[in-house]
Every structure is written in structure tokens, then in C-alpha cells.
Design an enzyme around this catalytic site. Structure first.
Site, PDB file in Angstrom:
ATOM      1  N   GLU B 275       0.825  -1.207   0.000  1.00 27.85           N
ATOM      2  CA  GLU B 275       0.000   0.000   0.000  1.00 27.85           C
ATOM      3  C   GLU B 275       0.861   1.260   0.000  1.00 27.85           C
ATOM      4  O   GLU B 275       0.415   2.330  -0.428  1.00 27.85           O
ATOM      5  CB  GLU B 275      -0.914  -0.025   1.239  1.00 27.85           C
ATOM      6  CG  GLU B 275      -2.260   0.639   1.047  1.00 27.85           C
ATOM      7  CD  GLU B 275      -3.263   0.234   2.120  1.00 27.85           C
ATOM      8  OE1 GLU B 275      -4.001  -0.737   1.915  1.00 27.85           O
ATOM      9  OE2 GLU B 275      -3.316   0.889   3.172  1.00 27.85           O
ATOM     10  N   HIS B 296       8.084 -26.958  -1.130  1.00 25.89           N
ATOM     11  CA  HIS B 296       7.484 -28.078  -1.858  1.00 25.89           C
ATOM     12  C   HIS B 296       6.317 -27.628  -2.730  1.00 25.89           C
ATOM     13  O   HIS B 296       5.515 -28.445  -3.160  1.00 25.89           O
ATOM     14  CB  HIS B 296       7.050 -29.160  -0.875  1.00 25.89           C
ATOM     15  CG  HIS B 296       8.215 -29.814  -0.200  1.00 25.89           C
ATOM     16  ND1 HIS B 296       8.608 -31.099  -0.463  1.00 25.89           N
ATOM     17  CD2 HIS B 296       9.105 -29.333   0.706  1.00 25.89           C
ATOM     18  CE1 HIS B 296       9.667 -31.391   0.261  1.00 25.89           C
ATOM     19  NE2 HIS B 296       9.995 -30.341   0.982  1.00 25.89           N
ATOM     20  N   LYS B 410     -14.557   0.442  -4.213  1.00 25.93           N
ATOM     21  CA  LYS B 410     -15.693   0.827  -3.357  1.00 25.93           C
ATOM     22  C   LYS B 410     -16.680   1.682  -4.134  1.00 25.93           C
ATOM     23  O   LYS B 410     -17.894   1.500  -4.010  1.00 25.93           O
ATOM     24  CB  LYS B 410     -15.202   1.600  -2.135  1.00 25.93           C
ATOM     25  CG  LYS B 410     -14.354   0.773  -1.188  1.00 25.93           C
ATOM     26  CD  LYS B 410     -14.007   1.593   0.057  1.00 25.93           C
ATOM     27  CE  LYS B 410     -12.834   1.009   0.809  1.00 25.93           C
ATOM     28  NZ  LYS B 410     -12.344   1.894   1.871  1.00 25.93           N
TER      29      LYS B 410
END
Lengths: 419, 419
Positions: B275, B296, B410
Site C-alpha cells: 500500500e 514443496h 468501493k
């Protein structure tokens, strides 16, 4: 067919010239796979697994039922491909199941101590999963667990341990014969990351409540989709799109879900894709995100950071369990406009809003839609992913079925450990 | 100072010319930060937090003690910076604590339903954490949780809810005053991702068993290290190295731990770094790995995939809890050479072997060493990371303290929700 791949908008953003070049190459790669003539074709056993009949799993189903009905814990000991498939499916479908534990996938004294302490006062089965039986992480964990089981169950221990291992050779096969453990076989022609439809994945999944008929029905649908011609085939289209994006300089693929319990599905995908394509200095880096959670952490980066990423969404279309927002007394939180709306609907709108925002921010996006979150949809998706990465690997010119680089750290480690 | 940054081998791989250029820029950036004259300097409140005295937290400590000694569950409602700091610390230090729950950081009807069902038969406190009180995810979750609490506790509900919010304005502040909730303040000059040393992070951490004096001692040590001159300063060196790697075309940083319970520390770091630097088309993609687990799965890619990555390890030097491998009857697993060896030692050798393998594979590596996994070391590290990303952001020419891109999804979502 319950799984649908939507790449319509993604396709519109490509230059036609790129698409044609890459389509030819992807077409060749698909047929190299279906004709079983490409590099690593001796490891194509996974392509036959979706066509198995439930009857072939009779002994496995019986053991799974025994564990399930016992009410005891099941401790699965394995690492990489020997645990990620089971963990992905169980976490996605049965997150409320509190009778499964995983061990042998790390070297933390803290985690292992906690598990051993918990098991002291519980009854448990152990499913030890290893081709060789000598891999360090599961090997060390199994030593501790076996010891605890022997202390607890004495001569009855052999009834408590089930080994999933090689058909005839290796340390775990030998031990199982000596101790009288029940065993299931890891086929020679199936690599670890492709083993979710073998006993490696299926014993833990069935013991936790998975429905074998639905699993095989979904897997078969995935097989059918993965075998379709070119553009009708979602695995083909996904592989083609990745190749176009790779050629356009994209470095990272983010697999993003809007359902937190699919978190480990993305972890399974990371191994499947990363281990198959990450070689010879090539490969898209496989990253993942849980939305909307990570929109509040990685969201800024995805929206406006370096433009070297693309995004693939996993979306659930219908929810069986849901909640509706109720009216509040005063609407102080300003959320009364959501009164009567279901959480699944709000979540869906968050997905649509996010997809649009990221497209607008210059991130190529496509999506896999699952009709609902159940065995059929999940296994259909898993098999489509297996086809997709096999095809994609061939377009890159690598063998998608080997993993020559995973031994490097072990060699150094063994030296330092004094082996 | 218990945290040590080791970049010796990394430095040897750089051309001196690059180092000099970047060092000058990093020097300027460090001083822009310390003189509080860079972009976003109005959000530098986090720099003062490590110098607080325990006495300033008297009321907070009392509430934390009340929750802790009650034996009830604590449900923390928040998203992004309003939960990741607490989750990172609690998961790292108190993974066995089963009395903390997190909510409001997703929109899944499945997860929220499960939590509400669990809470029906349990006593619980709620700590709702939101600057505004109108963020959708925590807002929706808090509606459901508040309703359940009111059904359960009636007029006593106000004693069960603690709000961490703005000092004077916003929906949650107003609601708290009307309902009589106890409140703690999120300072105006501290951004969400830098808020772990405010009540946002500290109330959950203290209520779970964190030691405030040790936390502040560690944070202060981090502040001292972050304020040192150039090469003496680990935050300076880490920022400088990242900038050199960025200039050399690296695209991805992998933060890798060898201790699974530090998993969420990497999630917190992803928000802090992603951010802060992911803007204006720039930024290293923050990825993470839990080793040896992910050796792995991602190990192949890291060893031999596209050479656009570098790796930063987090290593614990000393363990309080440990296990020693015991001799087996027959050594069928071939692990008898480890008899008497401690798990922490084996884990350490896995780290050393991995580091060497990845270096040999062309991955630049450096490492942060924590003397042990406790409050002091952890908070020292957190503060060093905060300094490092602030300095690094300035070297990139961005404001490390804003997040202009997080609103995009948003806005779309609100439109689709009919707000």
C-alpha cells in the site's frame, strides 16, 4: 458442466495478430497433450483418474468410513502434493470440520509440539503420505507421531496407521509390510501436484465427509471440458490467454477469490502452476489474494502499482447458507440501504465492482464461475486447471511434469545435517 | 537491539556504481523522513508511538485485563490496517490462544454464519475498530454481532462492546456516545497500516496476553535502529537494497519465514509495503512464503523460474520450545543420523541450505534475524519495517503514506449496491 470460464473482455484487449500466433501454438500443445506425445508423457496418469468408477475405490471408501464414523481425529502427514490437494478440498467444502490435522509439512518445533500435546488426550488415526517414506519433513513428524501412537495404542497401533505410498518399493512400503499397516498406492505415472484424485487426496477428503460419486462426476466434467476443441475448451482458452499475457510482458498472475474458505485452493493452484511452469528461467509468478480481505492490503498495489500483473477470479454463483442484513434502529452506520439484502449478493457486487475497477486500472482480468461450492464444481475446476497448466507448459516449451529444481535446497540441507 | 539485518552477500553482488547512486538518494530519503519534511509528513505520528511510556496506556491496559481475566471470547471487528497488526502479533506469539476471533474483514456469508453460530453458546466481548464506522465489511459484520450481543446481554451490552475509532467525529464515535461504549482513539496522524502501536493493535494484543513493557521496549529499539546513520541503519540498508534491485529489473520480493506461526506477519508486511509503494505505476510486488512448506510448492519456481525475484528471510535464532529426534527401532526412514538433534537445529539447517541454493540459482537474498520470537523482537522488527518502507517510498518518489487507489472498487461497489 457447472464451471464456466469468462474471458470475453480479456480477449477484446488483445491485438488479433498476437491471438492468431498464440492460438496455433496452443492448438499444437493441446494435441500434444491429448495424443500423449509431449515431454513428460510418462506422467499423464492424472488424465485417466477422472474416468475411474466409484467401485474401484471400495477398499478406500471402507477405511474412510471407518475413520469418519469413529469420531477420532485424522492426522495427515505429508508435504507439497501429498497434502495440498486434500487441504484445499477440505478447507473449501468442510471448514467447520474440526477433526482433521495436518503435519509433516514444516520443520517448526513450535507447531509440532502443539500438535503432539493436543493428541495426548485424543484418539486419532494417522494417514502418512509419502512416495518414498524418507522425505525429511514428513519423516521427522511421523517418527514423533508413531511413537505417541505406540505409547497410546500398543499392539493396536497398526490399526491406527494408514500409509499412502509406492506400490512396491521404498521405506514406507517396507515399514507398512513389517508393521501390518493398511496401505493405498500412489500410482507411478502421477506426479505429486496432480495426485488429488488418487488416495493421496481422496482418503482424507472422504474421511472428512466428501461424496465420492459427486467428486468423480465433477472430475469427469472437468476431463470432458479439458478435452474439447480449442475455443470451446476453457483450459485451452485459459492457457492461450496466459501465453498472450506472458508475451506481453506480464510477470505475475493473481488468483483471487471472494470466498475465504477457498484460500487453500489457491495454495494448491500455486504449486500446480508454479512447479509446472517455473523452470528454464521462465514462468508467470503464481500469487493469490483473498477478497475483499486483501483489497484492504494489496488493493492499492493492484489498482495503481506496476502494470505487470493480471488477475483470474474464482466466483461462487449460488450460496446455500446466507444471511440478510436487518434494519438498524438509527442507521448511524449508514448501511440501512442494504436492509433485506443478502450477504452473498453484497459479496457479488463487491466482485463486480472490483473487477471493473481493476480493468479500468489496466489489469487484464478473467474469471472462473462455479455454480456452487460443492464436490462437483470443485473437482471440475481442479481438473480444468490441470489441463490448463499442462497445455500452457507445452506452449512455453518446458516439460510441465518434472521439478528438477526442488532437490537443490535438500542437497545443501543434507550436507549441513551431516547425512 | 535484538534484530539484525544481514545483507553482506547481497551487497557483494552489486556494481559499486549502482550502490553509490542509490546510497545518495537513500540518504536524502532517510533525512526527509527524520526531518519530517517529505510528502505525507502529516501522517508521521507512527514515528512517535515507539517512545510512549506504559503509563499512557493505563485505561487500555485495564480494559485488556478485564477481557483477559473474564475468560470470554474477544471478537475483533476490522479490516486491513484495523486487524492485520493484531492478527500478525497474536498469531506469531500466542498461536495457542483460542479465545480471539476476527470478523468484518470479508463479505462471506459462510464465514460470518459460522461465527454467529459459535457465539450463540459463548460469552464474548466485541472490539469494533474503524475510523469512520461506515466501512462496508466491518459495518455489516458489526450489525449482526451487535444484534446478537443485545439479544444475549440486553442492557449490559454496552459493557461488552469497546470501540476503537476517531477522537471526535464519525458514525462509530456517535454510536459509542449514544450507547455508552468504552472507546479508544485512533490518532489522526497515523495511517491504518502503521497503527499496530495504537489501541487498534494494542487492545487485542494485550487482551490476548501481550506484555506492554516488552512491546514498547522492542518498539523503541526499532525506532533507535531506524534513526541511525545510513549504513548503520538496517532500515536504510534494506531500503537501499530494494531500490538497487528495483533498478536492476527485479519485480517481486518474497518475504520468507521458516516459522509457520509468523504467516500473518508477512500478511501485515504485504499491506505495509504494497500500500505504501504500489502507486504511480511503480512498486515491487510483495509476496510471501512459509518455509519449508512452500519449498514443496513454490520452491521449483524460486529455484529455476523467471529471474525477476529476490528474497528476504525472517529467521528465529533461539527457540524456547523444542523437540529432539529419538532413535528408531530399525531406521527404515533413514533418519537415524538425526538422532538427538533438535527440530530447531534441523529447521536452521534447512534455512541455510535453502539460502545457499537460492543464491546459487541467481536469487539475491538477505535476512532479518530475530534473537527469539517474543514481544521485544517482533515489535523491533515491525518498527524497522515501517522505517524501511517510508525511506524506500521516498527513494521511489512517491508518497508512502497515502492510498489513493483503494477507493476505486468501493465506488463501483456502492453504485452496484444502490447506495
Amino acid at each position: 458442466m457447472s464451471v464456466r470460464y469468462d474471458d470475453e473482455k480479456l480477449c477484446h484487449s488483445f491485438e488479433p495478430i498476437h491471438v492468431e500466433d498464440v492460438e496455433d501454438r496452443t492448438h499444437e500443445s493441446l494435441h500434444l497433450l491429448l495424443d500423449r506425445k509431449g515431454p513428460g508423457h510418462e506422467f499423464l496418469g492424472w488424465m485417466d483418474l477422472p474416468l475411474q468408477s466409484p467401485e474401484e475405490f471400495e477398499p478406500l471408501s471402507r477405511v474412510a468410513e471407518e475413520i469418519k464414523s469413529s469420531g477420532d481425529l485424522l492426522v495427515c502427514v505429508g508435504i507439497g502434493g501429498s497434502y495440498l490437494g486434500a487441504k484445499a478440498v477440505i478447507h473449501s467444502l468442510f471448514p467447520e470440520n474440526d477433526r482433521i490435522r495436518f503435519a509433516g509439512h514444516h520443520l517448526s518445533p513450535l507447531e509440532l509440539s502443539r500438535l503432539l500435546k493436543e493428541l495426548e488426550n485424543k484418539d486419532f488415526y494417522i494417514n502418512v503420505i509419502s512416495k518414498s517414506g524418507t522425505t525429511t519433513e514428513p519423516g521427522v513428524a511421523f517418527r514423533f507421531l508413531k511413537q505417541l501412537a505406540e505409547k497410546k495404542y500398543g499392539k493396536e497401533t497398526s490399526k491406527r496407521i494408514i500409509a499412502t505410498t509406492d506400490a512396491s518399493k521404498g521405506a514406507l512400503r517396507t515399514l507398512s509390510e513389517q508393521e501390518g499397516y493398511r496401505t493405498f498406492t500412489i500410482p507411478d505415472n502421477v506426479g505429486g501436484r496432480f495426485s488429488v484424485l488418487t488416495p493421496v487426496g481422496l482418503l482424507p477428503v472422504l474421511a472428512t465427509g466428501g461424496d465420492l460419486k459427486k467428486i468423480l462426476k465433477g472430475a469427469k466434467a472437468g476431463y470432458q471440458q479439458g478435452s474439447l476443441d480449442d475455443r470451446q475448451n476453457p483450459a485451452f482458452r485459459y492457457a492461450r490467454n496466459r501465453k498472450i499475457l506472458w508475451k506481453n510482458g506480464k510477470a505475475i498472475e493473481i488468483l483471487a477469490t471472494f470466498e475465504p474458505q477457498m484460500h487453500y485452493l489457491a495454495e494448491w493452484w500455486k504449486q500446480l502452476f508454479g512447479e509446472s511452469e517455473g523452470k528454464e528461467g521462465k514462468g508467470l509468478y503464481p500469487a493469490s489474494a483473498d477478497f475483499t480481505t486483501d483489497l484492504h492490503s494489496l488493493g492499492q498495489w493492484i489498482q495503481e502499482g506496476t502494470r505487470n500483473i493480471f488477475e483470474t477470479f474464482l466466483v461462487i454463483e449460488h450460496y446455500e447458507t446466507d444471511l440478510a442484513v436487518e434494519k438498524s434502529r438509527q442507521n448511524l452506520d449508514g448501511l440501512d440501504y442494504l436492509t433485506g439484502k443478502k450477504m452473498s449478493w453484497i459479496n457479488r457486487k463487491a466482485y463486480e465492482g472490483t473487477r471493473q475497477a481493476h480493468e479500468d486500472g489496466g489489469v487484464p482480468v478473467s474469471a472462473f464461475y462455479l455454480d456452487r461450492l460443492d464436490e462437483e464444481n470443485l473437482f471440475e475446476l481442479l481438473v480444468i486447471f490441470e489441463f490448463a497448466i499442462a497445455i500452457y507448459g507445452y506452449t512455453l516449451g518446458v516439460n510441465p511434469f518434472d521439478q528438477p529444481g526442488v532437490e537443490a535446497y535438500k542437497k545443501n540441507m543434507f550436507k549441513l545435517l551431516g547425512k
